[in-house]
Design an enzyme around this catalytic site. Structure first.
Site, PDB file in Angstrom:
ATOM      1  N   PRO A 132       4.309  -5.034  -1.291  1.00  0.00           N
ATOM      2  CA  PRO A 132       4.171  -3.937  -2.247  1.00  0.00           C
ATOM      3  C   PRO A 132       3.745  -4.433  -3.619  1.00  0.00           C
ATOM      4  O   PRO A 132       4.232  -5.464  -4.092  1.00  0.00           O
ATOM      5  CB  PRO A 132       5.586  -3.363  -2.312  1.00  0.00           C
ATOM      6  CG  PRO A 132       6.482  -4.524  -1.977  1.00  0.00           C
ATOM      7  CD  PRO A 132       5.712  -5.330  -0.949  1.00  0.00           C
ATOM      8  N   GLY A 133       2.835  -3.722  -4.239  1.00  0.00           N
ATOM      9  CA  GLY A 133       2.470  -4.016  -5.627  1.00  0.00           C
ATOM     10  C   GLY A 133       2.773  -2.781  -6.446  1.00  0.00           C
ATOM     11  O   GLY A 133       3.754  -2.694  -7.188  1.00  0.00           O
ATOM     12  N   ARG A 134       1.937  -1.760  -6.233  1.00  0.00           N
ATOM     13  CA  ARG A 134       2.063  -0.493  -6.945  1.00  0.00           C
ATOM     14  C   ARG A 134       3.489   0.084  -6.898  1.00  0.00           C
ATOM     15  O   ARG A 134       4.033   0.499  -7.918  1.00  0.00           O
ATOM     16  CB  ARG A 134       1.104   0.499  -6.296  1.00  0.00           C
ATOM     17  CG  ARG A 134       0.916   1.796  -7.028  1.00  0.00           C
ATOM     18  CD  ARG A 134       0.107   2.765  -6.161  1.00  0.00           C
ATOM     19  NE  ARG A 134      -1.141   2.198  -5.698  1.00  0.00           N
ATOM     20  CZ  ARG A 134      -2.288   2.218  -6.368  1.00  0.00           C
ATOM     21  NH1 ARG A 134      -2.352   2.809  -7.535  1.00  0.00           N
ATOM     22  NH2 ARG A 134      -3.377   1.661  -5.871  1.00  0.00           N
ATOM     23  N   GLY A 186       0.741  -1.239   0.000  1.00  0.00           N
ATOM     24  CA  GLY A 186       0.000   0.000   0.000  1.00  0.00           C
ATOM     25  C   GLY A 186       0.774   1.293   0.000  1.00  0.00           C
ATOM     26  O   GLY A 186       0.160   2.361  -0.039  1.00  0.00           O
ATOM     27  N   CYS A 206     -16.813   3.762 -26.490  1.00  0.00           N
ATOM     28  CA  CYS A 206     -18.130   4.354 -26.604  1.00  0.00           C
ATOM     29  C   CYS A 206     -18.748   4.484 -25.224  1.00  0.00           C
ATOM     30  O   CYS A 206     -19.641   3.724 -24.845  1.00  0.00           O
ATOM     31  CB  CYS A 206     -18.973   3.448 -27.484  1.00  0.00           C
ATOM     32  SG  CYS A 206     -20.258   4.355 -28.281  1.00  0.00           S
TER      33      CYS A 206
HETATM   34  C1  LIG Z   1      -3.634  -4.862  -3.352  1.00  0.00           C
HETATM   35  C2  LIG Z   1      -2.957  -5.521  -2.243  1.00  0.00           C
HETATM   36  C3  LIG Z   1      -1.600  -5.300  -2.020  1.00  0.00           C
HETATM   37  C4  LIG Z   1      -0.780  -4.358  -2.833  1.00  0.00           C
HETATM   38  O1  LIG Z   1      -1.150  -3.044  -2.671  1.00  0.00           O
HETATM   39  P1  LIG Z   1      -0.302  -1.900  -3.404  1.00  0.00           P
HETATM   40  O2  LIG Z   1      -1.019  -0.666  -3.089  1.00  0.00           O
HETATM   41  O3  LIG Z   1      -0.314  -2.215  -4.841  1.00  0.00           O
HETATM   42  O4  LIG Z   1       1.068  -1.929  -2.822  1.00  0.00           O
HETATM   43  C5  LIG Z   1      -0.995  -6.001  -1.016  1.00  0.00           C
HETATM   44  N1  LIG Z   1      -1.684  -6.880  -0.257  1.00  0.00           N
HETATM   45  C6  LIG Z   1      -2.999  -7.111  -0.444  1.00  0.00           C
HETATM   46  C7  LIG Z   1      -3.687  -8.077   0.392  1.00  0.00           C
HETATM   47  C8  LIG Z   1      -3.670  -6.444  -1.436  1.00  0.00           C
HETATM   48  O5  LIG Z   1      -4.968  -6.675  -1.615  1.00  0.00           O
END
Ligand SMILES: *Cc1c(COP(=O)(O)O)cnc(C)c1O
Length: 429
Positions: free
Chosen positions: A289-291, A246, A359
């Site tokens: 972390p993802g984002r 997050g 559209c």
């Molecule tokens: C979406 C999610 C993440 C990653 O969140 P980011 O904002 O992309 O870092 C990590 N853990 C869980 C459980 C999530 O649902």
């Protein structure tokens, strides 16, 4: 950060050290570019900061941000684990050769088939979202003769102050089991009573695109309080504590700058002090972390197909992509930085709406952006599109999804080819 080093000697936009307009002409538009070295660097920030802050730690890439083989292989090479939230993401991780022991299987509504697929493939950890899943997992693991390691997903009751659509830690979330109501304790008791299940720890993820340090500290605080209380009540001490993902990234200049290494060191200091106070051994700490691993490694390039000025009203620049390749503005008004690769230095004196190809009136990339005067055929680049763009893309209007082109050093190569009309029609019988 968003706009440093963006101009090459010819005055055109460069990304990952390469000329965006040359690349766009070569690969066609719309197109996603991905900076492989940036992904590696982002992984190393987490890896290093967590190794410094904790005795035992593992960053895990939340693959939903961008779940393609090439990216999963890079993050696994960098020593990160991988989060999946569906059997489909697990399948991709398997194709990418990710070590199954380092996979964490999330999701609030896993089917028996998905659970079975995960157990059969030797997924390291299920992150169990509730009692229904727990009982199903115990039954399925029992049938397959496996003692499955799990983490319990708990809701610590924290408001992350972000878009409502990506907040997950508050009491009324659809994810996890709340601590506040006593349900988390009952959930733990049930899990500990099941012989097919090995409880390794707890998980909490409170939201996405979060900038406030206090949110992560409060989350750690709530989880450590729960750990202490369950140790005293049940004598159970978890080996692992997963604090979720997050951390926010900068999409526009007005977004705050977040030094992730510094944030992790602050959380680590806090956790060490808090554990010492409570005479708890610091558990192995996981973060997801993802984002912040892939967002700033991505850039999307479009071609302007139509310019439309409505006197006294809006100026539209309509491009050859939009909500089908990036639904985030349509979903929650997400902000992006928009640049013009071949007209970087022209005055941006026209306030424009960047409209998409679909559209749907809500199909926009961004509104009220000062832009130079463009015409049909000009290129438009959108920065920071590495996360939740390709992974959320659709085929609305039967628009084929753009390719993903990796930029690595002086090389560029297609990681995911452009979708074709035949691909779209392929499943029809
Ligand atoms: C979406 C999610 C993440 C990653 O969140 P980011 O904002 O992309 O870092 C990590 N853990 C869980 C459980 C999530 O649902």
């Amino acid at each position: 950060m968003i706009c440093e080093n963006i101009q090459n000697r010819e005055g055109r936009l460069q990304f990952a050290g390469q000329d965006v307009s040359v690349l766009a002409r070569e690969y066609g538009t719309p197109v996603y570019f991905l900076d492989a070295e940036r992904i590696r660097r982002n992984c190393r920030v987490y890896k290093h900061a967590m190794n410094v802050g904790f005795e035992r730690a593992l960053p895990i890439f939340a693959s939903k941000a961008l779940c393609i083989k090439h990216v999963l292989a890079i993050v696994a090479q960098e020593g990160l684990g991988v989060d999946v939230v569906s059997a489909g993401e697990l399948y991709m991780a398997k194709l990418a050769g990710v070590n199954m022991e380092n996979i964490f299987f999330h999701g609030c509504s896993k089917s028996d088939e998905e659970i079975g697929y995960g157990v059969e493939n030797g997924v390291g950890y299920f992150i169990v979202d509730g009692e229904d899943e727990l009982l199903a997992l115990a039954r399925i693991a029992g049938e397959k003769g496996v003692r499955q390691k799990i983490l319990l997903r708990l809701t610590p009751g924290i408001d992350p102050h972000t878009f409502e659509a990506v907040a997950t830690g508050q009491l009324d979330s659809k994810f996890g089991v709340p601590i506040e109501t006593g349900q988390a304790e009952a959930f733990l008791r049930l899990a500990l009573s099941l012989p097919e299940i090995q409880v390794c720890g707890y998980h909490a993820h409170v939201g996405s695109q979060v900038f406030e340090s206090q949110v992560f500290r409060d989350t750690a605080d709530a989880m450590l309080a729960f750990i202490g209380s369950m140790r005293d009540k049940l004598g159970f001490v978890p080996q692992m504590l997963n604090l979720g993902g997050g951390y926010g990234v900068r999409y526009v200049e007005s977004d705050p700058y977040l030094d992730i290494a510094w944030e992790i060191s602050k959380v680590a200091g806090y956790i060490r002090r808090r554990c010492a106070q409570d005479k708890l051994q610091v558990p192995m700490i996981l973060m997801e972390p993802g984002r912040s691993i892939v967002a700033d490694a991505g850039l999307t390039v479009y071609t302007v197909e139509a310019v439309k000025a409505i006197p006294g009203s809006k100026n539209y620049l309509c491009v050859d992509g939009g909500m089908a390749d990036n639904p985030r503005y349509a979903l929650y008004g997400a902000a992006y930085t928009v640049l013009t690769p071949e007209k970087l230095n022209m005055p941006r004196d026209l306030v424009c709406t960047i409209g998409g190809h679909c559209c749907e009136s809500g199909d926009m990339i961004q509104e009220n952006v000062p832009m130079p005067r463009l015409s049909r055929g000009d290129l438009v680049a959108v920065l920071t599109t590495g996360a939740y763009n390709y992974s959320m893309a659709s085929n609305y209007n039967n628009v084929p999804r753009p390719p993903i082109v990796m930029l690595d050093g002086s090389r560029s190569y297609v990681a995911v080819r452009r979708e074709t009309y035949e691909d779209i029609a392929a499943r029809e019988l």
